[in-house]
Design a protein around this motif. Structure first.
Motif, mmCIF file in Angstrom:
data_model
loop_
_atom_site.group_PDB
_atom_site.id
_atom_site.type_symbol
_atom_site.label_atom_id
_atom_site.label_comp_id
_atom_site.label_asym_id
_atom_site.label_seq_id
_atom_site.Cartn_x
_atom_site.Cartn_y
_atom_site.Cartn_z
ATOM 1 N N VAL A 161 55.361 77.768 108.308
ATOM 2 C CA VAL A 161 56.440 77.217 107.539
ATOM 3 C C VAL A 161 57.653 77.144 108.416
ATOM 4 O O VAL A 161 58.085 75.953 108.588
ATOM 5 C CB VAL A 161 56.431 77.360 106.053
ATOM 6 C CG1 VAL A 161 57.653 76.775 105.483
ATOM 7 C CG2 VAL A 161 55.231 77.265 105.303
ATOM 8 N N ILE A 165 59.498 74.200 109.870
ATOM 9 C CA ILE A 165 60.750 73.584 109.527
ATOM 10 C C ILE A 165 61.747 73.351 110.726
ATOM 11 O O ILE A 165 62.492 72.403 110.919
ATOM 12 C CB ILE A 165 61.554 74.453 108.573
ATOM 13 C CG1 ILE A 165 61.114 74.627 107.308
ATOM 14 C CG2 ILE A 165 63.120 74.256 108.514
ATOM 15 C CD1 ILE A 165 61.125 75.826 106.372
ATOM 16 N N LEU A 176 66.511 70.088 103.772
ATOM 17 C CA LEU A 176 65.628 71.259 103.275
ATOM 18 C C LEU A 176 66.300 72.653 102.991
ATOM 19 O O LEU A 176 66.100 73.204 101.840
ATOM 20 C CB LEU A 176 64.367 71.324 103.973
ATOM 21 C CG LEU A 176 63.206 71.653 103.629
ATOM 22 C CD1 LEU A 176 62.561 70.538 102.538
ATOM 23 C CD2 LEU A 176 62.269 72.092 104.636
ATOM 24 N N LYS A 201 67.916 62.170 99.207
ATOM 25 C CA LYS A 201 66.597 62.239 98.398
ATOM 26 C C LYS A 201 65.619 61.823 99.372
ATOM 27 O O LYS A 201 64.545 62.374 99.362
ATOM 28 C CB LYS A 201 66.433 61.566 97.095
ATOM 29 C CG LYS A 201 67.477 62.250 95.959
ATOM 30 C CD LYS A 201 67.324 61.598 94.832
ATOM 31 C CE LYS A 201 68.080 62.528 93.565
ATOM 32 N NZ LYS A 201 68.288 61.640 92.401
ATOM 33 N N PHE A 204 65.129 64.122 101.880
ATOM 34 C CA PHE A 204 64.218 65.457 101.426
ATOM 35 C C PHE A 204 62.524 65.140 101.371
ATOM 36 O O PHE A 204 61.754 65.801 101.567
ATOM 37 C CB PHE A 204 64.590 65.855 100.152
ATOM 38 C CG PHE A 204 64.280 66.910 99.403
ATOM 39 C CD1 PHE A 204 64.595 68.146 100.029
ATOM 40 C CD2 PHE A 204 63.173 67.038 98.388
ATOM 41 C CE1 PHE A 204 64.102 69.317 99.469
ATOM 42 C CE2 PHE A 204 62.798 68.025 97.909
ATOM 43 C CZ PHE A 204 63.040 69.231 98.444
ATOM 44 N N PHE A 205 62.574 63.533 100.857
ATOM 45 C CA PHE A 205 61.010 63.231 100.764
ATOM 46 C C PHE A 205 60.491 63.213 102.080
ATOM 47 O O PHE A 205 59.255 63.863 102.257
ATOM 48 C CB PHE A 205 60.756 61.872 100.112
ATOM 49 C CG PHE A 205 59.790 61.196 99.833
ATOM 50 C CD1 PHE A 205 58.766 61.537 98.813
ATOM 51 C CD2 PHE A 205 59.049 60.301 101.047
ATOM 52 C CE1 PHE A 205 57.711 61.196 98.672
ATOM 53 C CE2 PHE A 205 57.757 59.958 100.917
ATOM 54 C CZ PHE A 205 57.068 60.420 99.799
ATOM 55 N N HIS A 206 61.153 62.722 103.225
ATOM 56 C CA HIS A 206 60.383 62.753 104.499
ATOM 57 C C HIS A 206 60.488 63.969 104.882
ATOM 58 O O HIS A 206 59.410 63.919 105.789
ATOM 59 C CB HIS A 206 61.258 61.697 105.468
ATOM 60 C CG HIS A 206 61.312 60.292 105.173
ATOM 61 N ND1 HIS A 206 60.048 59.750 104.958
ATOM 62 C CD2 HIS A 206 62.433 59.269 104.557
ATOM 63 C CE1 HIS A 206 60.456 58.297 104.584
ATOM 64 N NE2 HIS A 206 61.708 58.285 104.399
ATOM 65 N N LEU A 208 59.621 66.843 103.646
ATOM 66 C CA LEU A 208 58.394 67.497 102.918
ATOM 67 C C LEU A 208 57.024 66.839 103.524
ATOM 68 O O LEU A 208 56.185 67.385 103.949
ATOM 69 C CB LEU A 208 58.171 67.329 101.365
ATOM 70 C CG LEU A 208 59.342 68.014 100.785
ATOM 71 C CD1 LEU A 208 59.262 67.812 99.175
ATOM 72 C CD2 LEU A 208 58.897 69.542 100.925
ATOM 73 N N LEU A 211 56.476 68.017 107.092
ATOM 74 C CA LEU A 211 56.084 69.430 106.976
ATOM 75 C C LEU A 211 54.777 69.517 106.658
ATOM 76 O O LEU A 211 54.025 70.251 107.406
ATOM 77 C CB LEU A 211 57.048 70.105 105.734
ATOM 78 C CG LEU A 211 57.343 71.558 105.993
ATOM 79 C CD1 LEU A 211 58.085 71.591 107.236
ATOM 80 C CD2 LEU A 211 58.295 71.922 104.727
ATOM 81 N N LYS A 212 54.111 68.670 105.890
ATOM 82 C CA LYS A 212 52.767 68.654 105.494
ATOM 83 C C LYS A 212 51.962 68.147 106.825
ATOM 84 O O LYS A 212 50.978 68.852 107.015
ATOM 85 C CB LYS A 212 52.720 67.611 104.432
ATOM 86 C CG LYS A 212 51.199 67.671 103.713
ATOM 87 C CD LYS A 212 51.205 66.970 102.404
ATOM 88 C CE LYS A 212 51.368 65.453 102.394
ATOM 89 N NZ LYS A 212 51.017 64.720 100.988
ATOM 90 N N LEU A 215 52.157 71.063 109.153
ATOM 91 C CA LEU A 215 51.427 72.275 108.874
ATOM 92 C C LEU A 215 49.806 72.030 108.972
ATOM 93 O O LEU A 215 48.971 72.955 109.512
ATOM 94 C CB LEU A 215 51.650 72.842 107.557
ATOM 95 C CG LEU A 215 52.996 73.392 107.399
ATOM 96 C CD1 LEU A 215 53.239 73.578 105.909
ATOM 97 C CD2 LEU A 215 52.888 74.983 108.023
ATOM 98 N N VAL B 11 60.893 62.807 94.021
ATOM 99 C CA VAL B 11 61.785 64.039 94.320
ATOM 100 C C VAL B 11 62.377 64.611 93.091
ATOM 101 O O VAL B 11 62.817 65.825 92.994
ATOM 102 C CB VAL B 11 62.919 63.568 95.369
ATOM 103 C CG1 VAL B 11 63.955 64.524 95.455
ATOM 104 C CG2 VAL B 11 62.378 63.291 96.908
ATOM 105 N N MET B 39 53.723 68.260 96.871
ATOM 106 C CA MET B 39 55.234 68.439 97.071
ATOM 107 C C MET B 39 55.726 69.724 96.529
ATOM 108 O O MET B 39 56.469 70.434 97.039
ATOM 109 C CB MET B 39 55.955 67.191 96.654
ATOM 110 C CG MET B 39 55.992 65.828 97.428
ATOM 111 S SD MET B 39 56.553 64.483 96.728
ATOM 112 C CE MET B 39 58.282 64.806 96.832
ATOM 113 N N LEU B 42 54.349 72.658 98.454
ATOM 114 C CA LEU B 42 55.112 72.694 99.891
ATOM 115 C C LEU B 42 56.667 73.162 99.534
ATOM 116 O O LEU B 42 57.191 74.129 100.211
ATOM 117 C CB LEU B 42 55.436 71.566 100.371
ATOM 118 C CG LEU B 42 54.419 70.983 101.537
ATOM 119 C CD1 LEU B 42 54.820 69.654 102.142
ATOM 120 C CD2 LEU B 42 54.557 71.992 102.586
ATOM 121 N N ALA B 49 59.047 81.194 102.357
ATOM 122 C CA ALA B 49 59.239 81.556 103.805
ATOM 123 C C ALA B 49 60.918 81.662 104.272
ATOM 124 O O ALA B 49 61.255 82.132 105.397
ATOM 125 C CB ALA B 49 58.638 80.450 104.597
#
Lengths: 219, 193
Positions: A161, A165, A176, A201, A204-206, A208, A211-212, A215, B11, B39, B42, B49
């Motif tokens: 993770v 990041i 984040l 916002k 933040f959405f993008h 996550l 990140l998905k 990973l 969000v 979400m 995550l 972490a």
């Protein structure tokens, strides 16, 4: 300035002033007495800023002592390694030293230092991709522990993770870090990053979403 | 609610409960429920972490020392502090005295013989009358005070002017008074260099 604050400022300044001449405040520093430093350490942040602006550079040392851990943690979370985080923490305080006379006092000193820290981190990550510490999770887990396998798996996930990041675009990473680790509101993050709450916002959405994806890509 | 949750609503849903109609939608929509669950998972992973390894106990003292050295090497020192504040302190002192003088200035009372002339004179000529005799003495006093008062004294006396007060005071000065102000400021700035 309220009478109480002024009084605290004067106390902090008085603690320092008898030992330091004008010249020494400007150039070579005389060592203040232990008692003077102890009094500075008891002063609140606002009083320390006032004392510093009045010429007491030792007040800045106390500010550094008081806030260095939080600033270091912020830098570490941006950069992911100790060496860069400590270099950047130093840069943040040098910037704060130069800019402290512009501190308006409308926010807490810690919040202002955060802003300086975030901007310094954003400048840094825009210039340089962070290099993560290569710590193997197994090094931290006692193999005799009954849940050793689970702990190793958890640590491996944490390392993955952190790496993901570190690969996020700077503003997504900043959003984040500030939202999840520093627990700042979207509104405060918008103020620090100089953007709108809606943009925060969306970032933040993008973040996550990316990140998905990152990973999923890991070996 | 028939449409899927927007990005913003997703969000927001990480931080506060869904509204009733959003909850009804999520209960029936596998896509939205799956997105929201992913979400949340995550965010939990990221939080887990985030532990920062604690450096050695000596690190903090070393870091403080490094910052001290870096700050001491900064050029913001003698010339910076003094050069920046001293002229401003001098200016503030002068302006404080000027505002005090503007507030306390007696209104001009020309002698009976001078009244007809004053009444027929134009505005600038009339205002110049105020600079003669008694006013000259007052300006001498102001000049003397301005050279000796410091910004700390003025502040302690509650005389440090706000910007609006300063503007208003300067607006109220006559041409002759403004010339005198410029002379005083030049003298003060010259003395501060």
């Amino acid at each position: 300035m309220s009478t109480a604050v002024r009084s605290a400022s004067m106390t902090a300044f008085a603690a320092w002033s008898p030992r330091v001449s004008e010249d020494s405040a400007m150039g070579d520093r005389q060592a203040p007495s232990r008692e003077a430093v102890a009094r500075l350490r008891e002063a609140d942040d606002r009083a320390l800023v006032e004392a510093f602006l009045a010429g007491a550079r030792e007040a800045f040392d106390v500010i550094v002592e008081r806030h260095q851990r939080h600033v270091y943690q912020l830098c570490y979370r941006f950069l992911g390694n100790h060496e860069d985080a400590s270099d950047l923490t130093q840069d943040v305080f040098v910037r704060a030293f130069k800019g402290l006379r512009n501190f308006k006092g409308d926010a807490a000193l810690g919040t202002w230092l955060y802003r300086v820290g975030v901007n310094t981190c954003l400048n840094r990550v825009a210039l340089k991709q962070p290099r993560l510490e290569t710590i193997e999770p197994e090094q931290h887990v006692d193999s005799r522990h009954p849940d050793a396998h689970e702990l190793v798996a958890r640590d491996e996930r944490a390392v993955a993770v952190r790496r993901a990041i570190a690969r996020l675009p700077p503003k997504q990473r900043a959003t984040l870090v500030l939202r999840i680790y520093q627990e700042m509101s979207h509104e405060d993050i918008a103020a620090v990053l100089g953007s709108s709450e809606g943009a925060v916002k969306a970032n933040f959405f993008h973040a996550l979403g990316n990140l998905k994806r990152l990973l999923r890509q890991r070996p | 609610m028939t449409s899927h949750l927007s990005r913003r609503q997703l969000v927001d849903a990480l931080e506060r409960p869904l509204s009733l109609d959003q909850q009804v939608h999520v209960d029936r929509c596998a896509a939205c429920a799956g997105e929201l669950a992913a979400m949340r998972a995550l965010v939990a992973d990221v939080a887990a972490a985030g532990e920062v390894p604690e450096p050695s106990p000596l690190f903090w003292d070393r870091l403080s020392a490094r910052v001290r050295e870096a700050v001491d090497a900064e050029p913001v020192s003698a010339s910076g502090w003094a050069g920046y504040w001293r002229p401003l302190a001098a200016l503030a002192g002068v302006l404080a005295v000027l505002i005090l003088a503007a507030v306390l200035r007696p209104s001009p009372t020309p002698s009976p013989a001078a009244r007809p002339a004053a009444a027929s004179a134009n505005a600038s000529a009339a205002s110049d009358v105020t600079t003669s005799e008694g006013s000259e003495a007052m300006w001498d006093m102001i000049g003397t005070m301005a050279t000796s008062i410091g910004v700390d004294d003025a502040r302690d006396a509650g005389l440090v002017p706000g910007r609006a007060a300063t503007d208003a005071a300067i607006e109220s000065l006559t041409q002759a008074q403004r010339r005198e102000l410029v002379k005083l400021l030049r003298a003060e700035l010259g003395a501060s260099d």
